[in-house]
Each structure stands twice: as C-alpha cells, then as structure tokens.
Write a protein that holds these residues in place. Structure first.
Motif, PDB file in Angstrom:
ATOM      1  N   SER A  99     105.759  55.239  87.251  1.00 49.47           N
ATOM      2  CA  SER A  99     104.957  55.662  86.103  1.00 49.47           C
ATOM      3  C   SER A  99     105.008  57.172  85.889  1.00 49.47           C
ATOM      4  O   SER A  99     105.082  57.645  84.756  1.00 49.47           O
ATOM      5  CB  SER A  99     103.509  55.207  86.293  1.00 49.47           C
ATOM      6  OG  SER A  99     102.735  55.488  85.163  1.00 49.47           O
ATOM      7  N   PHE A 100     104.988  57.940  86.978  1.00 48.67           N
ATOM      8  CA  PHE A 100     105.062  59.393  86.833  1.00 48.67           C
ATOM      9  C   PHE A 100     106.442  59.838  86.358  1.00 48.67           C
ATOM     10  O   PHE A 100     106.565  60.812  85.615  1.00 48.67           O
ATOM     11  CB  PHE A 100     104.687  60.083  88.137  1.00 48.67           C
ATOM     12  CG  PHE A 100     103.218  60.303  88.288  1.00 48.67           C
ATOM     13  CD1 PHE A 100     102.535  61.195  87.477  1.00 48.67           C
ATOM     14  CD2 PHE A 100     102.496  59.599  89.235  1.00 48.67           C
ATOM     15  CE1 PHE A 100     101.172  61.389  87.607  1.00 48.67           C
ATOM     16  CE2 PHE A 100     101.130  59.782  89.374  1.00 48.67           C
ATOM     17  CZ  PHE A 100     100.462  60.675  88.559  1.00 48.67           C
ATOM     18  N   ARG A 101     107.476  59.122  86.780  1.00 46.80           N
ATOM     19  CA  ARG A 101     108.817  59.433  86.271  1.00 46.80           C
ATOM     20  C   ARG A 101     108.903  59.099  84.778  1.00 46.80           C
ATOM     21  O   ARG A 101     109.503  59.841  84.001  1.00 46.80           O
ATOM     22  CB  ARG A 101     109.867  58.647  87.077  1.00 46.80           C
ATOM     23  CG  ARG A 101     111.297  58.920  86.626  1.00 46.80           C
ATOM     24  CD  ARG A 101     111.664  60.383  86.797  1.00 46.80           C
ATOM     25  NE  ARG A 101     113.000  60.668  86.316  1.00 46.80           N
ATOM     26  CZ  ARG A 101     113.333  61.724  85.596  1.00 46.80           C
ATOM     27  NH1 ARG A 101     112.398  62.625  85.266  1.00 46.80           N
ATOM     28  NH2 ARG A 101     114.574  61.911  85.199  1.00 46.80           N
ATOM     29  N   PHE A 102     108.269  57.988  84.388  1.00 45.82           N
ATOM     30  CA  PHE A 102     108.178  57.609  82.973  1.00 45.82           C
ATOM     31  C   PHE A 102     107.497  58.727  82.180  1.00 45.82           C
ATOM     32  O   PHE A 102     107.953  59.109  81.095  1.00 45.82           O
ATOM     33  CB  PHE A 102     107.377  56.306  82.868  1.00 45.82           C
ATOM     34  CG  PHE A 102     107.197  55.769  81.473  1.00 45.82           C
ATOM     35  CD1 PHE A 102     108.112  54.886  80.933  1.00 45.82           C
ATOM     36  CD2 PHE A 102     106.104  56.138  80.699  1.00 45.82           C
ATOM     37  CE1 PHE A 102     107.945  54.379  79.646  1.00 45.82           C
ATOM     38  CE2 PHE A 102     105.923  55.651  79.419  1.00 45.82           C
ATOM     39  CZ  PHE A 102     106.846  54.758  78.890  1.00 45.82           C
ATOM     40  N   ALA A 103     106.418  59.278  82.740  1.00 48.41           N
ATOM     41  CA  ALA A 103     105.690  60.366  82.063  1.00 48.41           C
ATOM     42  C   ALA A 103     106.555  61.607  81.927  1.00 48.41           C
ATOM     43  O   ALA A 103     106.499  62.305  80.903  1.00 48.41           O
ATOM     44  CB  ALA A 103     104.410  60.692  82.843  1.00 48.41           C
ATOM     45  N   GLU A 104     107.360  61.890  82.957  1.00 49.65           N
ATOM     46  CA  GLU A 104     108.259  63.048  82.884  1.00 49.65           C
ATOM     47  C   GLU A 104     109.258  62.904  81.745  1.00 49.65           C
ATOM     48  O   GLU A 104     109.533  63.859  81.010  1.00 49.65           O
ATOM     49  CB  GLU A 104     109.023  63.190  84.203  1.00 49.65           C
ATOM     50  CG  GLU A 104     108.229  63.818  85.324  1.00 49.65           C
ATOM     51  CD  GLU A 104     109.084  64.042  86.562  1.00 49.65           C
ATOM     52  OE1 GLU A 104     108.964  65.112  87.169  1.00 49.65           O
ATOM     53  OE2 GLU A 104     109.891  63.170  86.914  1.00 49.65           O
ATOM     54  N   ILE A 105     109.804  61.691  81.595  1.00 52.06           N
ATOM     55  CA  ILE A 105     110.793  61.458  80.542  1.00 52.06           C
ATOM     56  C   ILE A 105     110.138  61.532  79.164  1.00 52.06           C
ATOM     57  O   ILE A 105     110.727  62.045  78.206  1.00 52.06           O
ATOM     58  CB  ILE A 105     111.498  60.100  80.749  1.00 52.06           C
ATOM     59  CG1 ILE A 105     112.229  60.096  82.094  1.00 52.06           C
ATOM     60  CG2 ILE A 105     112.491  59.826  79.628  1.00 52.06           C
ATOM     61  CD1 ILE A 105     112.816  58.744  82.477  1.00 52.06           C
ATOM     62  N   ILE A 106     108.895  61.022  79.055  1.00 51.48           N
ATOM     63  CA  ILE A 106     108.150  61.130  77.790  1.00 51.48           C
ATOM     64  C   ILE A 106     107.982  62.592  77.407  1.00 51.48           C
ATOM     65  O   ILE A 106     108.187  62.998  76.251  1.00 51.48           O
ATOM     66  CB  ILE A 106     106.763  60.450  77.917  1.00 51.48           C
ATOM     67  CG1 ILE A 106     106.898  58.930  77.958  1.00 51.48           C
ATOM     68  CG2 ILE A 106     105.839  60.872  76.777  1.00 51.48           C
ATOM     69  CD1 ILE A 106     107.299  58.293  76.658  1.00 51.48           C
ATOM     70  N   GLU A 107     107.611  63.419  78.388  1.00 48.45           N
ATOM     71  CA  GLU A 107     107.437  64.847  78.117  1.00 48.45           C
ATOM     72  C   GLU A 107     108.756  65.488  77.707  1.00 48.45           C
ATOM     73  O   GLU A 107     108.809  66.314  76.792  1.00 48.45           O
ATOM     74  CB  GLU A 107     106.882  65.537  79.361  1.00 48.45           C
ATOM     75  CG  GLU A 107     106.569  67.017  79.142  1.00 48.45           C
ATOM     76  CD  GLU A 107     105.902  67.652  80.351  1.00 48.45           C
ATOM     77  OE1 GLU A 107     105.707  68.882  80.317  1.00 48.45           O
ATOM     78  OE2 GLU A 107     105.579  66.938  81.305  1.00 48.45           O
ATOM     79  N   GLU A 108     109.828  65.084  78.361  1.00 43.72           N
ATOM     80  CA  GLU A 108     111.156  65.622  78.071  1.00 43.72           C
ATOM     81  C   GLU A 108     111.622  65.237  76.668  1.00 43.72           C
ATOM     82  O   GLU A 108     112.182  66.052  75.932  1.00 43.72           O
ATOM     83  CB  GLU A 108     112.130  65.078  79.119  1.00 43.72           C
ATOM     84  CG  GLU A 108     113.585  65.462  78.932  1.00 43.72           C
ATOM     85  CD  GLU A 108     114.465  64.743  79.933  1.00 43.72           C
ATOM     86  OE1 GLU A 108     115.530  64.238  79.514  1.00 43.72           O
ATOM     87  OE2 GLU A 108     114.093  64.664  81.118  1.00 43.72           O
ATOM     88  N   GLN A 109     111.375  63.992  76.246  1.00 41.29           N
ATOM     89  CA  GLN A 109     111.897  63.495  74.966  1.00 41.29           C
ATOM     90  C   GLN A 109     110.967  63.768  73.790  1.00 41.29           C
ATOM     91  O   GLN A 109     111.428  63.991  72.679  1.00 41.29           O
ATOM     92  CB  GLN A 109     112.174  61.991  75.069  1.00 41.29           C
ATOM     93  CG  GLN A 109     113.309  61.651  76.020  1.00 41.29           C
ATOM     94  CD  GLN A 109     113.721  60.188  75.925  1.00 41.29           C
ATOM     95  OE1 GLN A 109     113.141  59.409  75.180  1.00 41.29           O
ATOM     96  NE2 GLN A 109     114.730  59.812  76.689  1.00 41.29           N
TER      97      GLN A 109
END
Length: 639
Positions: free
Chosen positions: A357-367
């Motif tokens: 989930s935290f990796r998912f959040a990182e990608i959301i922030e990136e995109q």
C-alpha cells in the motif's frame, strides 16, 4: 489521578476494555496499569464499585452500591478534566483540548494554574503541542499581556478539531458550551436525511465515510455558530462538480430549516468537496472509467514486477480500486484526506499488505502529484488484503487429489477425510495406511497428509505432517503451510523451517537508548553479514518516518519500503528496559528482511507478532530470555 482516569474509561465504555487498549490510552506499561487496577480494589470497596477481569474480553466496571458510586461521581472525581499530571501525553492532550475549544487568548499562568503544574512544565509541553498543530498547518500565536490562541485557516482548524477533540475513547471532558451543542445535534435524523438524498442521486457511501460527513457537519455547525467561517480561497481553487454542489445545497437547505443557520456559499462549496471525496458515483462517465482503469493497471503492473505478485490479473481487485480511486483522487486534489479509525488494527494484522500500500502511495504521488496520508493508505491496504485472501483460497482449490496416510484405523481416517472435504470442497480425498505409501507416491496425487512420520522422502509431491484429530487450529495451520509453499519465489514443496529466519549473529539482548540509533545499528549489521543490500538502512528508516512500525504493548516489526533481501532473515532485539519512540514504548524488536515474492511469509511473521501483542504471558517469557537458545525454545512454543 490514574485511578480516576481508568475508572472514567471503564465507566464511559460500558463494555469490557482490554489491557492493550488501557495501556495505549494511558501511555503506561502493563505493570503500571495492573498496579493501578489493584489499588482500585480498595477504592471500589469504599465507593461502591468493583472492576472485574473477564477472560478473553477485558476489564469491566461493576457498581455494587449505586448511591455510594454516584456520590463518588458527584464529588467531581470523574467530572474533572481527567489529565494525568505524571503523563506528558495526557498533559499535551489537555492543552490541545483547552486551546481548541477556546475562542479567546489564554495565558500560560492561567493554564498552569488550571492543570496544577509549574509554568516550566507548560512551556516544555507547549513545544510539542506546537509541533502537533503544525501538522495541521496551525500555529500558536502569542500576544503580550493577553496570552496565546490557535490561528490558521478555518478548514485546517476543523481538521485538527476533529482529530483531537472528537476522537473516541478519550477521557477529557468537553467544555459545557460544547456539550450543550452536542445535546442539540440530532445525529440520527441527519444520517437518515443524508442516506435519502444520496440514494436519490445514485450515490453510495460506506458507514465510515458517512460518519465522517456527519462529523464534518457537526463541526461546521458548531464553528459557524461561533461565527467562524470558511472564507473564499481556503477550500479549493476550483468549484466542485454540479452534482455535488446541488447535493450540498440541499443539505444546506435542510440545516437552515432544522437549525436556523444559513450557510454562506463558500461553506456550501466546502461541504460539496467533502461529499465528492467520500461517495461512489456509479454513473461515472466511460471516459473517466477508461482513464482510471489505464492508470490503475499501470500501477499494478509495476507492483507485480517489484513484488512478484499477480495483482493486475485480478479483475475484482482492479474494479475495487477503480471505485475507490475516483473519490480518493478528489480527496487528494482538495486535500481532504480521511481519518481511518481502523488503521492501527489493519496495520498490526496486515503488515505485509501495508508494504504494498505504501508503494502504491509512492506511485500515486509520482504520477498524480498527490501525497497520500497513512490513513488513506490503510483503506487501500484493505483492497490488497482482500486480494491475498482470494488468492489463498484459489490456491487451495488447485489441490484436486489429496491422499491421507493414517495409522490409527478406518474410523479416524474417515473423520479426517470428512474434515478435509469441508476445507477442499472441490478435491477428491482418499485414505491409506502406512504400508501403502509406495503405492500412493506413484499415483497422480497433488498433496499427501500424514499422521505419522514417513520413513522415505517422497519427491516432487508436497507432504505435510498433521495431527491425528483435525481441530480448527490444525486446519488453519495446513492452509497457511500450503499458502507459503505455493507462493515461494523458488518452487519447492519443502516448507522452510520458520526458525531458520532467526540467526544467532542477529540476536541481541541490549542496544542503544535511542530507537532510531538502534535501528541504524541493526540495519548496518544486516548489510555487513551480506543478508541485505546497501540501501537497507535507508529503506528501513524511511519506512519508519512514514509510519512507525511500533505496535501495541512494546512489540515492533520494522521493515524496509522494498522487499529486496539477499537472504530472508529477522534480526531480534530483546530489551530488559523499554525505549520510548514517538510516545510509544518498545521492548521486542523484530527487524524483518524478506525478498520479493514473500508476502505470505511476511503475513505469517505478522501473525507471530500479533500473538505477542495480545498475549502477555508469551511476551513475558520472551522478555525473560538470557540467550539465543532460550529465545529459540520460546519461539518453538509459539509456532
């Protein structure tokens, strides 16, 4: 003061309260809480009440003499502010209560007198209070000869008010003015109206999100009644969609009818933004759906490559995230992120999916450029947890032909077969004696379960040694073993002994007095033994900054943001004297280092930590060990 606080918690809850809940709320050790509970036995005898411990449920307050107990209440012992002057967190919570519920300036001397502490104590506590307010973009403004008050945008004030004042289970009393307003607020009638108008416009909402909107409206009405308004530019730079603006307008009309309060246009817009971020619109346009599906699929593909998972192949997961992402992106865009009352429980039980989930959040922030809070990440984690549970069940369904080797006779074998058929409804289960092992091993069976050790190894077929009688615990163990075997990175039917994760060179009975320094030292040790990559310390500390991995009752399970172990292992530190980090005590530290594809193994480690969190006797035995051999012996008893 601690006695009053515990009695107040038990009195207001009306249901049994577990020890871990009391320690978390009070910020005290179990030993201290138990000492206070023992002293309450005598207090209760004098004042007509007692505290009973119900096994498996917790502590319950029972009144034996209502007159004496209510006399105890009437003395004001339970209606005081309930601040524990010996507890720094309790004092800070009181200061936040005091300042957030006050519209005027408050002097430091007056607050010190109210609390019964020194001015220097107030000065020290206010430094951390300011840090906690800064997280909500608020500050303490000081004015000579007047005192201090909280200042900032009204929207930020309301977020802090919700977080600090309306949290369930706190022991501090609201102001009389606030309680009077609470009594006038009809929650049931408002909820009924909200559900009616949402259904009318084909909008769905979860119970948690509905409660969040009700809380927002309560704070809105209370603050507006005090002439505190959202002003132009505070809510957002753009207007909400017409559907939500229309909905908010209807609610504003209902409020005017029932509470004689007229909401300004900016307040209506702000309410519309809250609704847009908490409801699911089934009439989402195909263009929007297509765009979101493409984005979600891209994110899941990246996660699959990094964690060796199959998220993007799960249609149910993709659709669940699609419906979740539409309101989520609205919340992120307008910076209206939700609180999550389940986040601590979800994290302690599903630590493995929080990595995802935290990796998912990182990608959301990136995109998308939006930063997700840990509470929002907790909601996303639930979707990944549901996926893993589905995968576990589907994996069990792959076993179509199961052989059971039993030496105790046909009756016992028949009972085992019937039990297994309930777990594997699509499988054919046959039974055999120990003399038929060679024959069974030559047949096309998918799984062999044996109640006795086998003299010869059966290659290329999974073999699990089971008990003579299958209870629920044993059946669960079989499921977990099969999940681990199927989901191992390298195909192998031999389950790695869980104890192999613990290594003598990674076991410690002491460490630095600072939790962060201790983690750095243990991480570097992992790298020096070539168990972890060079960036392991950086990843672990970055993870800890995002959301501390200290759970309940002094148990911690720190791990990196990436699963990239060179060798799967766990570093263990057992401290005789607990450390305190971010207000949480920590005494048992399990530094987890796993490779890609080991989410199910991570889940099993989380279950071990959960047992330690919940069972005081298990924790006590681990804390009393004086050697690696003793530690392994206790771990064997837990597994």
């Amino acid at each position: 003061m601690r006695e009053y606080t515990i009695v107040n918690i038990l009195y207001t809850r009306k249901v049994p309260v577990k020890m871990n809940e009391l320690t978390a709320e009070l910020g005290l050790s179990e030993r201290t809480v138990r000492d206070v509970l023992r002293s309450l036995d005598k207090t209760g005898e004098r004042h007509g009440f007692g505290i009973r411990m119900i096994r498996g449920q917790g502590y319950l307050l029972e009144t034996r003499d209502n007159q004496a107990f209510h006399a105890y209440l009437d003395k004001g012992q339970l209606h005081t502010s309930q601040v524990d002057l010996d507890n720094k967190q309790s004092r800070q919570q009181y200061l936040l209560f005091y300042l957030l519920q006050s519209d005027s300036h408050q002097s430091m001397d007056h607050m010190a007198e109210e609390m019964g502490v020194s001015r220097s104590t107030i000065i020290s506590d206010l430094k951390e209070v300011e840090q906690r307010l800064a997280a909500f973009c608020l500050k303490l403004a000081r004015r000579a000869h007047y005192g201090m008050r909280i200042e900032g945008d009204e929207k930020d004030f309301r977020k802090a008010f919700s977080y600090f004042i309306l949290q369930p289970g706190h022991t501090l009393q609201h102001t009389e003015d606030f309680r009077a307003y609470e009594r006038e607020f009809d929650i049931a009638r408002l909820k009924a109206y909200l559900l009616y108008i949402l259904k009318e416009r084909e909008l769905k909402i979860s119970d948690v999100f509905l409660d969040n909107i009700v809380t927002h409206l309560f704070i809105l009405l209370y603050r507006v009644s005090k002439h505190n308004f959202i002003v132009a530019g505070q809510a957002a730079q753009s207007y909400p969609e017409p559907l939500y603006r229309e909905l908010a307008g209807s609610i504003a009309g209902w409020i005017e009818t029932h509470y004689q309060i007229t909401l300004p246009a900016d307040e209506v817009d702000y309410l519309a933004l809250h609704i847009s971020g908490k409801t699911i619109m089934e009439r989402m346009s195909e263009e929007t759906k297509s765009h979101l599906r493409e984005g979600i699929s891209g994110i899941l593909e990246r996660l699959d490559r990094e964690f060796l998972t199959g998220f993007n192949q799960d249609k149910d997961l993709r659709e669940a995230l699609l419906l979740h992402m539409f309101p989520l992106l609205n919340r992120l865009y307008y910076n209206l992120q939700l609180g999550n009352p389940l986040v601590e429980d979800v994290y302690s039980q599903y630590a493995n999916v929080f990595v995802i989930s935290f990796r998912f959040a990182e990608i959301i922030e990136e995109q998308y450029g939006f930063r997700m809070s840990r509470d929002e990440a907790g909601y996303v984690a639930l979707h990944f947890a549901a996926h893993l549970e589905r995968m576990q069940q589907r994996n069990l369904e792959k076993f179509k032909r199961i052989a059971v080797i039993c030496s105790t006779g046909a009756g016992s074998a028949q009972l085992i077969r019937l039990k297994l058929e309930s777990v594997f409804p699509k499988a054919s289960v046959i039974t055999a004696s120990i003399t038929e092992v060679d024959e069974i091993s030559s047949k096309p069976v998918d799984l062999i379960l044996s109640t006795v050790p086998l003299a010869t190894e059966i290659k290329e077929k999974p073999v699990i040694h089971i008990k003579q009688l299958l209870d629920d615990q044993e059946i669960q163990r079989i499921k977990e073993i099969l999940s681990l075997q199927i989901n191992r990175t390298k195909p192998s039917y031999k389950l790695m002994d869980f104890k192999e994760l613990f290594r003598r060179e990674l076991f410690h009975l002491d460490g630095p007095d600072d939790y962060t320094e201790l983690l750095k030292l243990r991480c570097r040790e992992m790298v020096e033994h070539h168990h972890a990559a060079d960036d392991f310390p950086e990843q672990v500390l970055f993870r800890e900054q995002k959301f501390t991995t200290i759970y309940k009752n002094g148990v911690a399970g720190p791990h990196p943001m990436r699963m990239s172990a060179i060798r799967d292992c766990i570093s263990v530190t057992v401290l005789k004297k607990p450390l305190v980090y971010e207000g949480k005590p920590v005494q048992l530290i399990f530094l987890i280092n796993l490779g890609p594809g080991q989410l199910f193994l991570h889940k099993e480690i989380s279950k071990l930590l959960l047992v330690l969190m919940e069972k005081e006797d298990s924790r006590s035995r681990l804390l009393s060990v004086n050697s690696y051999e003793q530690f392994i012996h206790e771990i064997e008893n837990l597994l």
